[in-house]
Design a protein around this motif. Structure first.
Motif, short mmCIF file in Angstrom:
data_model
loop_
_atom_site.label_atom_id
_atom_site.label_comp_id
_atom_site.label_asym_id
_atom_site.label_seq_id
_atom_site.Cartn_x
_atom_site.Cartn_y
_atom_site.Cartn_z
N LEU B 54 13.20 1.20 -14.02
CA LEU B 54 12.36 1.34 -12.76
C LEU B 54 11.50 2.79 -11.90
CD1 LEU B 54 14.18 -1.50 -10.81
CD2 LEU B 54 12.22 -1.43 -12.25
N ARG B 55 11.88 3.60 -12.37
CA ARG B 55 11.05 4.85 -11.48
C ARG B 55 10.24 5.32 -12.12
NH1 ARG B 55 15.08 9.43 -12.30
NH2 ARG B 55 16.75 7.62 -10.65
N ALA B 56 10.09 4.77 -13.26
CA ALA B 56 8.48 4.91 -13.75
C ALA B 56 7.65 3.98 -13.16
CB ALA B 56 8.64 5.09 -15.94
N LEU B 57 8.38 2.60 -12.88
CA LEU B 57 7.65 1.64 -12.80
C LEU B 57 7.11 2.03 -11.20
CD1 LEU B 57 6.92 -1.35 -13.34
CD2 LEU B 57 9.11 -1.69 -11.62
N SER B 58 5.76 1.49 -11.05
CA SER B 58 5.20 0.96 -8.98
C SER B 58 4.64 0.12 -9.47
CB SER B 58 4.44 2.46 -9.12
OG SER B 58 3.11 2.82 -9.05
N VAL B 59 4.42 -0.78 -8.46
CA VAL B 59 3.68 -1.98 -7.95
C VAL B 59 2.30 -1.33 -7.22
CG1 VAL B 59 3.50 -4.25 -7.32
CG2 VAL B 59 5.78 -3.02 -8.54
N LEU B 60 1.67 -1.75 -7.37
CA LEU B 60 0.09 -1.18 -6.94
C LEU B 60 -0.53 -2.23 -5.94
CD1 LEU B 60 -1.51 0.75 -9.48
CD2 LEU B 60 -0.07 1.89 -7.67
N ALA B 61 -0.52 -3.25 -6.22
CA ALA B 61 -1.01 -4.33 -5.60
C ALA B 61 -0.44 -6.02 -5.76
CB ALA B 61 -2.59 -4.53 -5.86
N LEU B 62 -0.41 -7.12 -4.99
CA LEU B 62 -0.21 -8.08 -5.28
C LEU B 62 -1.24 -9.45 -4.64
CD1 LEU B 62 2.11 -10.47 -5.47
CD2 LEU B 62 2.88 -9.64 -3.43
N GLU B 63 -1.63 -10.01 -5.12
CA GLU B 63 -2.93 -10.88 -5.07
C GLU B 63 -2.30 -12.26 -5.01
OE1 GLU B 63 -7.48 -11.09 -5.79
OE2 GLU B 63 -6.30 -10.07 -6.95
N VAL B 64 -1.88 -13.08 -4.04
CA VAL B 64 -1.72 -14.50 -3.70
C VAL B 64 -2.73 -15.53 -3.93
CG1 VAL B 64 0.31 -16.52 -3.80
CG2 VAL B 64 0.67 -13.53 -3.48
#
Lengths: 657, 308, 313
Positions: B54-64
């Motif tokens: 999970l440290r290697a993961l980053s959520v950059l953007a969310l679009e709904v």
């Protein structure tokens, strides 16, 4: 989707069955149906759709369960464990056939771990360790796939393959870490549990040196692979085969007692006595042979791996023993011509090394009547009637004036040719000495030695049974001979008229070596090596741990000592490791970025969010930063720009996404 | 990052504890010790591995994107994953509720995932954060991580199938041409509730025995309007909104400029363009008005042809 | 490496010359000049915004004169017809046939004044010509000038008699430049110097049209590395998901932004784009393509996003 997990659970169950099979406490016939049901599980579980199939299956499981419980409660503790094992694998098969429908795989994981635990008590041999290694990989892979299949449709074959690939790394890491902790963690190796040895192994006896020989002990014998002694001839030649460590003089019909036991036992001087020399070594001369010390003809270097063996193996014609430095180990002579070892608690090392000088022939002793009487004594009861008849028959075949060597050779040859060799626990093993002498049962070396001793004593030939080690397996590494715990042996020494002891081995040599294996192919050799390593694990204790730690701590020093010799190898290894680390780091972080970040830190700045390198440079120029660091920052920014934003060196491609 | 013991992990911990008791109860045995160490190492390794992934993961953007109520629609999540990560379950945190998204088996690199948002009731929610959870590798621990990401989640009414049923209850759909076209009659069709009386073709009605209305050519010069009169109860409003939504969504294929009017709203919708977000947001949040509220706003243009 | 073309220009020197020419004539701050020059070299068009009378026409004429190109001006009113812009076929009694009369679009630099005062029809005609670089009259397709730069001006919306310019139309302009009152120094210099017209007459061309077209080929060659592409994506994506934004930047907007950045890189003598290029041109290239819910200007919001978006290293 559980279908993707099924192969992994199947492998786990098969491994569990293999664990149980390897213990050999459960008959193959009992396990065969379970093997079949496991392999057929992918098809069988489809039948679970129908109610009557489920009823039949569950009913069958219940019946077998009830039978097992009944068997377990009516038989002894030993069988209870066996039945428990069968029960565990039965559960495993049952779960496997119900996974997805009504069962979650959690129990399969835990159950298979438990099977591994329990079987480790029964058969902690090398095959168990190999199975456990496989089990670790299978378990980790199954756990990982289980996490994925929980998610349902999102899982495809590629994800499962990726997880298995990941699992290999995880399982390797787990095993390596476990090994490291096993060596490094300090603990009490002699701790007694609340339950004592109730769960210990009551079922088998380890082959080895004993202070008594009990002929009525019918427990199966474990042929341990643990290395006991390594012997190397100083001149590189042959090594004597029989290394005696203890002698038994008194027989009560079922048990042999050591020569020095009993009243006045140690007073009988039957062998040339050992004299301690000022330099710490021990020498002896033959009694009645004037002329001082015998001249050494050959010298052997012996390394005894475990001082707790208590007895020093020596060939019969040994004339000098030179212990090498071993703090905490003391030697004491015994009347049969051997030594016992006394160790203090703080003995620095586990192993004991010594040199042995051997003269060509055993020295003679003066034979007194009392000696003769003692070595021909037989108990009132316990000598089978067959023995008397056999002794008369053998004596009759010889001329009346036959001497001791002739009589002894005849009896020994007869036994060697006419009686079968076998180990306790094997089919056809003699239930007692009578059966063995009659020829209806097979026997092992103790039977052969006892039979020969009785036959000789019945013919008034003084003799004794000797315990020790058979050195027959050549050691590939140093050209010497390696002796393992399974090489424990018993044979007979007869006293000739001239006061010499003759070595007589009635056990068929070919059978022994075949059974106990001599190194033949590279495969055997490497298997043997693994067994050595595993015996090190099973027999791990405080001393071994100290040895390991010492070796590990001394490793840098010894490497430094041999640095010149190993320099190329060392350099190559370091270069390889460095290259791998560099490539790994490079894959994660471009060197240009790393240098840029370092330069920024060196300049005492921190990267602001949303700031470009050139903006940072302007900020740096505006601030008061040491010239050299600023210069470094400039260089780093330029280099970073060229590497990361600039046109790649191979011209032509300016493309992006 | 937050760590939680899963059910399997709890069971495993119990097993380890039981084995530890058994280990202490019996005399020391090397293999027993080895196995217990292996189990413990497996647990710790699982925890470390999950934290690492999970440290290697980053959520950059969310679009709904806006979507209809009670139907699934894709949510676009843009992720940067430094090393291959398995078993990711995402949850959208909104005010007071958590919306789970379908799990992802494995992901690596810079990717945009299209994950189905479960059906939502009508309304506008603002997501506060995206949360990722993983149980990989061994399922013993669940590790969670949270990224504050705001996104507006518009759930407009599910478009009604294009029938006249809703028109009865007062929603006029301007694209229905009865009574709203020119004097040129294009043909006849069965009478639908809401058709003007003057459009009834009496002769045909008498001939066929069922009411028949005249279908007129659409009027090129006038701009039709979709009018939603919010006066009434919620039960009356919902089908009206559904019909209006269907009409609004159909505007992408319309050829004429259309007006959308209601109390407090008058929008001019260009032909051939998607429905503006603003309008969809209005549809998502529209509430009924009391009966004595004013009628829908007038369009700025004089010509408009529909009924409320 | 740029192609070994004998006509390869010294782009940084060219920028210096152009900037000097412009500074000689009009009082426009350098931050406003840069996007215009980038559009010129990148083959885009410019939307100028600002109150009347701050030298927009003069700016366009100076540019035309600097590149030795033809200058035309179209004053849009609500009765300007498409034919007035592109040109039309006219009956020539003396020749006895229709002759093509070319409209004011046939030039190198066209100042389209007050485009929000004309009808959508005329406007779309202008936009189409801007997009394709050619017009069709009476079935004949005619190439417009090469290079072809349109500087359009727009009156602030609250002025009377204006139509709103649709979002799609705004998208056609590579950059939008907002001209405010010049700074005091520039304005003082303006008053103190000679007449503008006189100074304009003294402007010398620093580049010819052909060279400019060649320079555009050079712009096409500018490299965009993955890190840069990622930065563009991050910023654009941030505008799309920002809660205050009604309509975020489209992929075309991102491409236009990149194109302008390539122009700046060329002027800087580089053959690769830097994040700095992108940051410098983000407001001119994106602000008119991002629409806020409350209708306010998008520039502050964009500046906020730029400040918060991490630059990929």
């Amino acid at each position: 989707m559980r279908d993707r997990l099924l192969p992994f659970l199947l492998v786990l169950t098969l491994l569990d069955l293999a664990f149980v099979q390897a213990t050999e406490v459960v008959a193959t016939a009992e396990l065969l149906p379970l093997w079949g049901l496991t392999v057929a599980a992918p098809w069988l579980r489809r039948l679970q759709r129908w109610l009557w199939c489920r009823i039949a299956w569950n009913g069958g499981v219940l019946v077998v369960f009830a039978l097992l419980v009944r068997h377990a409660t009516t038989s002894g503790l030993l069988h209870m464990l066996e039945d428990g094992l069968v029960l565990a694998v039965l559960c495993q098969v049952h779960l496997l056939n119900n996974i997805g429908a009504r069962q979650r795989p959690d129990l399969v994981f835990f159950n298979s771990l438990l099977v591994a635990f329990v079987t480790s008590f029964f058969a902690p041999d090398l095959s168990w360790s190999v199975l456990f290694g496989l089990h670790a990989f299978a378990l980790v892979a199954a756990l990982q796939v289980n996490v994925l299949v929980r998610r349902g449709d999102a899982v495809d074959g590629a994800a499962v393959r990726g997880a298995v690939h990941h699992a290999v790394g995880q399982a390797t890491a787990a095993l390596v870490l476990t090994g490291a902790l096993f060596v490094l963690l300090p603990r009490d190796f002699t701790r007694q549990g609340w339950l004592g040895d109730a769960l210990g192994d009551p079922g088998t006896a380890e082959a080895g040196l004993a202070e008594r020989i009990h002929l009525d002990d019918a427990r199966p014998v474990q042929l341990g692979e643990q290395v006991v002694v390594r012997i190397r001839a100083a001149d590189g030649g042959e090594v004597p085969s029989h290394w005696r460590a203890i002698a038994f003089a008194t027989f009560d019909g079922a048990t042999w007692f050591p020569q020095e036991a009993g009243p006045l036992g140690s007073r009988f001087a039957t062998d040339p006595p050992w004299d301690r020399q000022p330099d710490g070594s021990w020498r002896r001369t033959a009694r009645g042979e004037p002329g001082g010390h015998a001249t050494a003809e050959r010298r052997f270097r012996v390394r005894l791996h475990d001082v707790r063996a208590g007895r020093l193996p020596l060939p019969l014609p040994a004339t000098a023993v030179h212990p090498r430095a071993a703090a905490g180990v003391m030697l004491d002579t015994r009347s049969f011509g051997g030594f016992v070892m006394l160790t203090t608690e703080d003995a620095a090392t586990n192993a004991f090394e010594y040199d042995v000088d051997v003269a060509g022939a055993p020295r003679a002793v003066a034979v007194t009547g009392r000696t003769r009487e003692r070595f021909t004594a037989l108990p009132e009861r316990g000598v089978p009637p067959t023995a008397h008849a056999l002794a008369q028959q053998l004596r009759a075949a010889l001329p009346a004036d036959a001497d001791v060597p002739a009589i002894a050779a005849a009896a020994s040859d007869w036994l060697q040719q006419n009686r079968r060799y076998g180990l306790p626990g094997e089919p056809g093993f003699a239930r007692n000495l009578g059966e063995f002498l009659l020829g209806t049962g097979a026997g092992h070396c103790e039977y052969f030695a006892t039979a020969l001793a009785i036959l000789l004593r019945l013919q008034a030939v003084p003799c004794r049974v000797v315990g020790g080690w058979l050195a027959h397996e050549s050691d590939a590494t140093d050209g010497g001979v390696v002796v393992r715990s399974r090489d424990a042996h018993a044979w007979v020494e007869a006293l000739a008229e001239d006061g010499r002891w003759l070595v007589l081995d009635a056990t068929p040599a070919a059978d022994v070596t075949a059974r106990r294996g001599g190194a033949a192919s590279w495969w055997d050799a490497s298997w043997r090596g693994l067994e050595d390593l595993w015996s090190e694990v099973v027999g791990f204790d405080g001393r071994r741990r100290a040895d390991w730690l010492q070796t590990l701590l001394a490793l840098p020093g010894s490497l430094a000592q041999q640095a010149w010799a190993n320099a190329p190898v060392l350099a190559a290894t370091l270069a390889l490791v460095g290259l791998l680390a560099y490539r790994r780091r490079r894959r994660q972080h471009e060197p240009a970025i790393v240098e840029y970040e370092r330069a920024v830190r060196a300049a005492g700045l921190s990267l602001l969010e949303g700031e470009t390198p050139r903006e940072l440079l302007r900020r740096a120029d505006a601030g008061a930063i040491e010239a050299a660091r600023l210069q470094r920052l400039h260089r780093a920014v330029q280099n970073h720009e060229r590497q990361r934003y600039g046109r790649p060196a191979s011209a032509g491609d300016g493309g992006t996404t | 990052m937050r760590v939680r013991l899963t059910e399997l992990g709890a069971k495993g911990l119990l097993l380890l504890a039981a084995l530890e008791v058994a280990f202490l109860a019996t005399s020391y045995s090397n293999l027993f010790f080895l196995l217990i160490v292996f189990c413990a190492v497996l647990g710790l390794l699982g925890l470390a591995s999950a934290l690492r992934s999970l440290r290697a993961l980053s959520v950059l953007a969310l679009e709904v994107p806006p979507g209809p109520a009670h139907a699934a629609r894709p949510v676009r999540l843009t992720l940067a994953v430094r090393r291959r990560t398995f078993d990711l379950a995402f949850v959208l945190e909104t005010d007071g509720e958590e919306i789970p998204l379908p799990a992802v088996a494995t992901v690596v690199g810079l990717t945009t995932l299209a994950l189905d948002l479960p059906p939502q009731p009508r309304g506008v929610r603002t997501t506060r954060a995206v949360r990722a959870a993983t149980r990989f590798p061994f399922g013993l621990f669940e590790v969670r991580r949270r990224w504050p990401l705001a996104a507006e989640c518009i759930t407009h009414p599910a478009p009604a199938p294009a029938t006249a049923g809703a028109a009865q209850r007062g929603c006029g759909d301007g694209s229905s041409s009865a009574g709203s076209g020119t004097a040129v009659v294009a043909g006849l069709r069965p009478f639908r509730a809401g058709d003007a009386v003057r459009d009834v073709h009496w002769k045909a009605t008498a001939r066929r025995g069922t009411p028949i209305a005249k279908e007129r050519e659409p009027d090129a010069g006038r701009e039709p309007a979709i009018v939603v009169d919010r006066r009434g109860t919620a039960a009356e409003l919902e089908p009206m909104l559904a019909t209006a939504t269907a009409a609004v969504l159909a505007l992408g294929t319309a050829t004429r400029t259309t007006w959308f009017r209601s109390q407090g709203l008058a929008l001019r919708l260009a032909p051939g363009t998607a429905a503006p977000r603003e309008l969809l947001r209005w549809l998502a949040t529209a509430t009924p008005l009391p009966a004595d509220a004013p009628p829908p706003d007038r369009a700025p243009l004089p010509q408009e042809a529909t009924r409320a | 490496m740029p192609p070994a073309n004998p006509r390869t220009l010294d782009a940084p020197a060219l920028r210096a010359d152009l900037t000097r020419n412009l500074a000689d004539v009009v009082a426009v701050p350098p931050t406003a000049v840069e996007p215009i020059l980038c559009a010129l070299v990148a083959g885009g068009h410019v939307l100028l915004e600002g109150i009347p009378g701050i030298g927009k026409t003069l700016l366009a004429r100076t540019i035309a004169q600097s590149i030795a190109g033809e200058f035309r001006r179209i004053q849009f009113t609500n009765d300007v017809m498409p034919g007035d812009v592109t040109g039309s076929a006219v009956w020539r009694p003396d020749l006895g046939r229709f002759a093509l009369v070319r409209g004011p679009l046939f030039a190198n630099v066209v100042l389209a004044d007050e485009i929000n005062r004309t009808s959508p029809r005329t406007l779309s005609c202008l936009l189409e010509a801007m997009e394709s670089g050619q017009v069709s009259i009476e079935g004949r397709t005619l190439e417009l000038g090469r290079p072809f730069l349109v500087l359009a001006t727009r009156n602030p919306v609250e002025f009377h008699g204006t139509f709103p310019v649709p979002e799609a139309a705004l998208d056609r302009f590579l950059v939008r430049v907002e001209l405010a009152y010049p700074e005091a120094v520039f304005e003082l210099a303006l008053y103190g110097g000679r007449d503008c017209e006189a100074r304009l007459r003294e402007v010398r061309p620093v580049v010819d049209c052909e060279q400019l077209v060649a320079l555009r080929a050079q712009v096409d060659e500018v490299a965009v590395r993955p890190a840069i592409a990622e930065y563009v994506y991050r910023v654009v994506q941030a505008t799309r998901v920002h809660p205050d934004v009604q309509l975020g930047a489209s992929p075309r907007a991102a491409l236009a932004w990149l194109r302008a950045a390539k122009g700046r890189a060329t002027f800087d003598g580089r053959d690769y784009v830097l994040p700095d290029d992108l940051k410098a041109l983000a407001l001119p290239a994106l602000a008119h393509r991002v629409f806020r819910r409350d209708g306010a200007a998008a520039a502050p919001l964009l500046a906020e996003i730029l400040q918060a978006t991490e630059v990929p290293l």
